[in-house]
Design an enzyme around this catalytic site. Structure first.
Site, PDB file in Angstrom:
ATOM      1  N   SER A   8      28.657  20.005  30.584  1.00 19.21           N
ATOM      2  CA  SER A   8      27.609  21.033  30.593  1.00 19.21           C
ATOM      3  C   SER A   8      27.525  21.766  31.931  1.00 19.21           C
ATOM      4  O   SER A   8      27.412  22.990  31.974  1.00 19.21           O
ATOM      5  CB  SER A   8      26.257  20.393  30.295  1.00 19.21           C
ATOM      6  OG  SER A   8      26.337  19.661  29.113  1.00 19.21           O
TER       7      SER A   8
ATOM      8  N   THR B 137      30.064  14.695  28.314  1.00 14.19           N
ATOM      9  CA  THR B 137      29.238  13.654  27.700  1.00 14.19           C
ATOM     10  C   THR B 137      28.306  14.240  26.647  1.00 14.19           C
ATOM     11  O   THR B 137      28.159  13.699  25.558  1.00 14.19           O
ATOM     12  CB  THR B 137      28.410  12.941  28.786  1.00 14.19           C
ATOM     13  OG1 THR B 137      29.315  12.367  29.730  1.00 14.19           O
ATOM     14  CG2 THR B 137      27.551  11.847  28.202  1.00 14.19           C
ATOM     15  N   CYS B 138      27.648  15.353  26.948  1.00 10.39           N
ATOM     16  CA  CYS B 138      26.646  15.920  26.041  1.00 10.39           C
ATOM     17  C   CYS B 138      27.226  16.163  24.646  1.00 10.39           C
ATOM     18  O   CYS B 138      26.668  15.714  23.649  1.00 10.39           O
ATOM     19  CB  CYS B 138      26.108  17.219  26.633  1.00 10.39           C
ATOM     20  SG  CYS B 138      25.085  18.133  25.491  1.00 10.39           S
TER      21      CYS B 138
ATOM     22  N   TYR C 166      33.041  26.507  22.536  1.00 10.44           N
ATOM     23  CA  TYR C 166      33.043  26.463  24.000  1.00 10.44           C
ATOM     24  C   TYR C 166      34.297  27.144  24.537  1.00 10.44           C
ATOM     25  O   TYR C 166      34.259  27.933  25.470  1.00 10.44           O
ATOM     26  CB  TYR C 166      33.044  25.005  24.489  1.00 10.44           C
ATOM     27  CG  TYR C 166      31.683  24.396  24.711  1.00 10.44           C
ATOM     28  CD1 TYR C 166      30.670  24.506  23.765  1.00 10.44           C
ATOM     29  CD2 TYR C 166      31.415  23.678  25.873  1.00 10.44           C
ATOM     30  CE1 TYR C 166      29.435  23.924  23.974  1.00 10.44           C
ATOM     31  CE2 TYR C 166      30.181  23.092  26.091  1.00 10.44           C
ATOM     32  CZ  TYR C 166      29.191  23.210  25.133  1.00 10.44           C
ATOM     33  OH  TYR C 166      27.968  22.629  25.344  1.00 10.44           O
TER      34      TYR C 166
ATOM     35  N   GLY D 207      16.594  -1.374  28.869  1.00  9.23           N
ATOM     36  CA  GLY D 207      15.288  -0.906  28.389  1.00  9.23           C
ATOM     37  C   GLY D 207      15.061   0.557  28.693  1.00  9.23           C
ATOM     38  O   GLY D 207      13.927   1.030  28.683  1.00  9.23           O
TER      39      GLY D 207
ATOM     40  N   GLU E 203      17.098   4.605  22.476  1.00  7.59           N
ATOM     41  CA  GLU E 203      17.631   5.523  21.455  1.00  7.59           C
ATOM     42  C   GLU E 203      18.592   4.806  20.514  1.00  7.59           C
ATOM     43  O   GLU E 203      18.528   4.968  19.294  1.00  7.59           O
ATOM     44  CB  GLU E 203      18.328   6.715  22.124  1.00  7.59           C
ATOM     45  CG  GLU E 203      17.331   7.642  22.811  1.00  7.59           C
ATOM     46  CD  GLU E 203      17.967   8.862  23.472  1.00  7.59           C
ATOM     47  OE1 GLU E 203      17.254   9.823  23.728  1.00  7.59           O
ATOM     48  OE2 GLU E 203      19.190   8.848  23.734  1.00  7.59           O
TER      49      GLU E 203
ATOM     50  N   ARG F 144      15.092  -6.600  30.760  1.00  4.04           N
ATOM     51  CA  ARG F 144      14.811  -7.557  31.837  1.00  4.04           C
ATOM     52  C   ARG F 144      13.458  -7.324  32.497  1.00  4.04           C
ATOM     53  O   ARG F 144      12.957  -8.193  33.205  1.00  4.04           O
ATOM     54  CB  ARG F 144      15.955  -7.600  32.842  1.00  4.04           C
ATOM     55  CG  ARG F 144      16.091  -6.418  33.733  1.00  4.04           C
ATOM     56  CD  ARG F 144      17.191  -6.662  34.748  1.00  4.04           C
ATOM     57  NE  ARG F 144      17.397  -5.491  35.562  1.00  4.04           N
ATOM     58  CZ  ARG F 144      18.381  -5.373  36.424  1.00  4.04           C
ATOM     59  NH1 ARG F 144      19.259  -6.343  36.580  1.00  4.04           N
ATOM     60  NH2 ARG F 144      18.502  -4.287  37.138  1.00  4.04           N
TER      61      ARG F 144
ATOM     62  N   ASP G 231      25.762  14.856  36.807  1.00  4.83           N
ATOM     63  CA  ASP G 231      25.765  13.392  36.887  1.00  4.83           C
ATOM     64  C   ASP G 231      26.673  12.879  38.010  1.00  4.83           C
ATOM     65  O   ASP G 231      26.671  11.686  38.298  1.00  4.83           O
ATOM     66  CB  ASP G 231      26.241  12.792  35.550  1.00  4.83           C
ATOM     67  CG  ASP G 231      25.243  13.015  34.423  1.00  4.83           C
ATOM     68  OD1 ASP G 231      24.228  13.694  34.648  1.00  4.83           O
ATOM     69  OD2 ASP G 231      25.487  12.504  33.313  1.00  4.83           O
TER      70      ASP G 231
ATOM     71  N   HIS H  94      -3.540  25.195  13.318  1.00  6.81           N
ATOM     72  CA  HIS H  94      -3.812  24.069  12.436  1.00  6.81           C
ATOM     73  C   HIS H  94      -3.094  24.238  11.107  1.00  6.81           C
ATOM     74  O   HIS H  94      -3.016  25.362  10.596  1.00  6.81           O
ATOM     75  CB  HIS H  94      -5.335  24.004  12.190  1.00  6.81           C
ATOM     76  CG  HIS H  94      -5.742  22.891  11.302  1.00  6.81           C
ATOM     77  ND1 HIS H  94      -5.723  21.574  11.718  1.00  6.81           N
ATOM     78  CD2 HIS H  94      -6.160  22.881  10.008  1.00  6.81           C
ATOM     79  CE1 HIS H  94      -6.135  20.807  10.713  1.00  6.81           C
ATOM     80  NE2 HIS H  94      -6.407  21.576   9.667  1.00  6.81           N
TER      81      HIS H  94
HETATM   82  P1  NDP Z   1      18.399   4.012  32.453  1.00  3.96           P
HETATM   83  O1  NDP Z   1      18.524   4.131  33.916  1.00  3.96           O
HETATM   84  O2  NDP Z   1      17.490   4.899  31.690  1.00  3.96           O
HETATM   85  O3  NDP Z   1      17.959   2.515  32.082  1.00  3.96           O
HETATM   86  C1  NDP Z   1      18.744   1.413  32.477  1.00  3.96           C
HETATM   87  C2  NDP Z   1      18.082   0.154  31.965  1.00  3.96           C
HETATM   88  O4  NDP Z   1      18.994  -0.936  32.080  1.00  3.96           O
HETATM   89  C3  NDP Z   1      16.834  -0.238  32.727  1.00  3.96           C
HETATM   90  O5  NDP Z   1      15.913  -0.805  31.827  1.00  3.96           O
HETATM   91  C4  NDP Z   1      17.378  -1.293  33.699  1.00  3.96           C
HETATM   92  O6  NDP Z   1      16.423  -2.244  34.080  1.00  3.96           O
HETATM   93  C5  NDP Z   1      18.389  -1.984  32.820  1.00  3.96           C
HETATM   94  N1  NDP Z   1      19.409  -2.725  33.561  1.00  3.96           N
HETATM   95  C6  NDP Z   1      20.119  -2.319  34.638  1.00  3.96           C
HETATM   96  N2  NDP Z   1      20.992  -3.282  34.997  1.00  3.96           N
HETATM   97  C7  NDP Z   1      20.837  -4.295  34.121  1.00  3.96           C
HETATM   98  C8  NDP Z   1      21.450  -5.573  33.950  1.00  3.96           C
HETATM   99  N3  NDP Z   1      22.423  -5.991  34.767  1.00  3.96           N
HETATM  100  N4  NDP Z   1      21.032  -6.368  32.946  1.00  3.96           N
HETATM  101  C9  NDP Z   1      20.054  -5.955  32.104  1.00  3.96           C
HETATM  102  N5  NDP Z   1      19.429  -4.758  32.207  1.00  3.96           N
HETATM  103  C10 NDP Z   1      19.829  -3.951  33.200  1.00  3.96           C
HETATM  104  O7  NDP Z   1      19.915   4.083  31.936  1.00  3.96           O
HETATM  105  P2  NDP Z   1      20.553   4.443  30.525  1.00  3.96           P
HETATM  106  O8  NDP Z   1      21.887   3.777  30.511  1.00  3.96           O
HETATM  107  O9  NDP Z   1      19.615   4.154  29.419  1.00  3.96           O
HETATM  108  O10 NDP Z   1      20.743   6.009  30.610  1.00  3.96           O
HETATM  109  C11 NDP Z   1      21.491   6.582  31.695  1.00  3.96           C
HETATM  110  C12 NDP Z   1      21.008   7.982  31.993  1.00  3.96           C
HETATM  111  O11 NDP Z   1      21.438   8.860  30.972  1.00  3.96           O
HETATM  112  C13 NDP Z   1      19.498   8.112  32.024  1.00  3.96           C
HETATM  113  O12 NDP Z   1      18.980   7.850  33.286  1.00  3.96           O
HETATM  114  C14 NDP Z   1      19.279   9.546  31.627  1.00  3.96           C
HETATM  115  O13 NDP Z   1      19.272  10.319  32.783  1.00  3.96           O
HETATM  116  C15 NDP Z   1      20.490   9.890  30.799  1.00  3.96           C
HETATM  117  N6  NDP Z   1      20.127   9.987  29.370  1.00  3.96           N
HETATM  118  C16 NDP Z   1      19.218  10.920  28.957  1.00  3.96           C
HETATM  119  C17 NDP Z   1      18.880  11.007  27.627  1.00  3.96           C
HETATM  120  C18 NDP Z   1      17.889  12.008  27.167  1.00  3.96           C
HETATM  121  O14 NDP Z   1      17.586  12.930  27.904  1.00  3.96           O
HETATM  122  N7  NDP Z   1      17.345  11.876  25.959  1.00  3.96           N
HETATM  123  C19 NDP Z   1      19.477  10.140  26.622  1.00  3.96           C
HETATM  124  C20 NDP Z   1      20.400   9.210  27.166  1.00  3.96           C
HETATM  125  C21 NDP Z   1      20.703   9.146  28.485  1.00  3.96           C
HETATM  126  P3  NDP Z   1      15.762  -2.196  35.554  1.00  3.96           P
HETATM  127  O15 NDP Z   1      14.645  -1.200  35.433  1.00  3.96           O
HETATM  128  O16 NDP Z   1      15.311  -3.601  35.745  1.00  3.96           O
HETATM  129  O17 NDP Z   1      16.840  -1.786  36.519  1.00  3.96           O
END
Ligand code: NDP
Length: 496
Positions: A52, A79-80, A132, A208, A214, A231, A351, A487
């Site tokens: 993108s 990726t998108c 594209y 999480g 998603e 976690r 990214d 409404h």
């Molecule tokens: P996120 O950063 O959103 O979440 C990562 C999660 O993984 C957190 O809960 C983190 O916990 C946990 N985690 C990290 N390391 C470990 C581990 N070793 N064991 C267990 N849990 C762990 O990352 P995502 O992969 O979900 O998404 C990546 C990025 O992609 C996002 O930040 C976003 O910017 C983008 N994205 C956007 C979307 C949208 O706009 N709809 C959709 C999908 C992706 P902790 O908090 O403890 O570190």
């Protein structure tokens, strides 16, 4: 992964690549000359990565008259288009339609068919690859397929071609992080899900954040038994806590099993399934405060495991570090406010740098940079008030500060007021569901200015996108209350 789902990822990827490569070959190339060391080429702007950000920057720079070469080693769209927003949103539509239909027409009962949905997703991706490529072609951008290496501050090598460029832009994106525990390689990632031709009966999702939520929501809507190991004590750390709590309840009501404070320690192969071991204390909260303070190890078995634990910027292997380009705190390329790295001719966006990793952010950065380098200085997008959504069911939309962030910024809790509404939408009532939607406004108690808006409802992403403008313009609660509602809508819950 099981036999049922195991249509190789490579098949679909190579089909995609073939589509985009065919399109790439049609792009006319100019300004080449044969030298001793292969083909030499001159350009004003070399963009590495046709995602993108890269595509937006390349098109905008070409529109300003720059000679642009865009290099991509894989399918166009990044990726998108290929592993993120587009396939995820389409699969999510499929699951939502099935849920609504099965609620309304209970005699049909059935779930959306995954393999049918994948065919439709692939068709859309193929359409986007061609669209594209045509748009880039029309803009006059040259597209090269291959692996780029930056060999000097003004030089990029792709196969036998050397491109001399005034400016280089790195827009190479990010990739999923691998799980750093023994057996971690057994867990797939979101990239793999989009290549599944059929579904496993059960999946353990680790994480999480955006992607974990998603994936859990989409897969469960297609009938997969989903368990999520988080976690922390809550989902979606970066979102408002009340919305995240409401979502956890909604997901649980839909059959997704959530385990909090669950620290994954080990993955094992077990008769065609995967055992995921995690540590949690006696109170189920991992803090070591359980019976006798002892941790307990639990095991959950599923046919597949997915790690969604964050994504890491990918730029090693491009030769940038050797030229003096530095790494920032979270692993991205260190850039200044103008997206320039320590090497003045080399820029980076999206990214590949630290910051918000969202498609529209990368595209806005790319366009702004191209304007700045090759055109008139354009207005810089507001990267402080960025709306964002999680496309789960029900969806989450959010813009501005969470309640905690607002209190921290204000210094005192009493300076911030929260307005929360819970309601059942007409859509859910019609489908016979009691699923509650939620709206939360975070407001400056003295001025009435709305600092943040957070929603949980499948209409939330669309509403929050429009509300972002109002927030940027300083909308107050009184403005919302004196705007006549439309409404019946979900959005009207924000007003009146
Ligand atoms: P996120 O950063 O959103 O979440 C990562 C999660 O993984 C957190 O809960 C983190 O916990 C946990 N985690 C990290 N390391 C470990 C581990 N070793 N064991 C267990 N849990 C762990 O990352 P995502 O992969 O979900 O998404 C990546 C990025 O992609 C996002 O930040 C976003 O910017 C983008 N994205 C956007 C979307 C949208 O706009 N709809 C959709 C999908 C992706 P902790 O908090 O403890 O570190």
């Amino acid at each position: 992964m099981t036999k049922r789902q195991a249509k190789p990822a490579s098949e679909r990827q190579s089909a995609r690549r073939a589509t985009s490569e065919r399109a790439i070959e049609r792009v006319p190339r100019g300004g080449k000359r044969k030298g001793k060391g292969g083909v030499q080429r001159e350009a004003d702007f070399v963009v590495i990565g046709a995602g993108s950000g890269g595509v937006a920057a390349a098109r905008r720079a070409a529109a300003h008259g720059a000679r642009v070469v865009l290099i991509e080693r894989d399918a166009i769209g990044g990726t998108c288009v290929n592993r993120g927003c587009v396939p995820k949103k389409m699969l999510s539509y499929g699951g939502t339609l099935a849920a609504i239909l099965s609620g309304c027409l209970s005699h049909t009962g059935g779930h959306e068919d995954w393999s049918d949905a994948i065919v439709r997703v692939n068709a859309e991706m193929a359409r986007l690859h061609v669209a594209y490529t045509h748009r880039l072609q029309d803009a006059g951008v040259e597209l090269l397929h291959g692996e780029a290496t930056v060999t000097a501050p003004d030089q990029v090598q792709v196969g036998a071609e050397t491109i001399h460029a005034r400016r280089i832009l790195v827009a190479t994106g990010a990739r999923p992080q691998t799980l750093p525990v023994p057996g971690g390689e057994l867990a797939g990632t979101s990239d793999d899900v989009f290549t599944w031709q059929s579904l496993p009966a059960s999946v353990v999702v680790i994480g999480g954040g955006y992607i974990a939520v998603e994936l859990a929501s989409i897969l469960s809507r297609y009938g997969v038994k989903v368990e999520v190991l988080v976690r922390e004590s809550r989902l979606l750390e970066r979102f408002d806590h009340e919305i995240a709590a409401a979502l956890a309840e909604a997901l649980a009501a839909k059959g997704v099993r959530l385990h909090f404070h669950a620290e994954v320690t080990l993955l094992n192969q077990a008769n065609g399934a995967i055992d995921v071991c995690y540590r949690q204390d006696g109170n189920g909260n991992g803090n070591g405060g359980g019976e006798g303070g002892k941790d307990r190890i639990h095991t959950v078995r599923a046919q597949a495991a997915l790690a969604a634990i964050g994504r890491e910027p990918q730029w090693e292997g491009l030769g940038l570090a050797a030229l003096g380009v530095e790494k920032a705190e979270k692993g991205g390329i260190r850039v200044d406010r103008s997206f320039r790295s320590r090497v003045r001719s080399i820029h980076a966006i999206g990214d590949a740098i630290d910051g918000l990793h969202l498609t529209p952010v990368a595209a806005a950065q790319g366009r702004w940079l191209a304007d700045r380098l090759f055109g008139r200085r354009g207005d810089r997008a507001d990267f402080d008030t960025v709306p964002t959504a999680v496309f789960c069911d029900p969806a989450i939309g959010s813009v501005g500060l969470t309640e905690h962030q607002a209190i921290e910024a204000a210094g005192k809790a009493e300076r911030i007021e929260s307005v929360v509404r819970r309601f059942v939408s007409l859509e859910n009532r019609f489908a016979g569901s009691e699923q509650a939607s939620m709206v939360k406004l975070v407001v400056n108690a003295r001025s009435g200015r709305v600092l943040g808006a957070h929603m949980m409802d499948n209409a939330a992403p669309e509403i929050i996108q429009a509300l972002a403008v109002a927030l940027r313009l300083g909308v107050k609660l009184s403005h919302l209350r004196t705007t006549v509602q439309l409404h019946p809508t979900v959005a009207e819950e924000l007003f009146g």
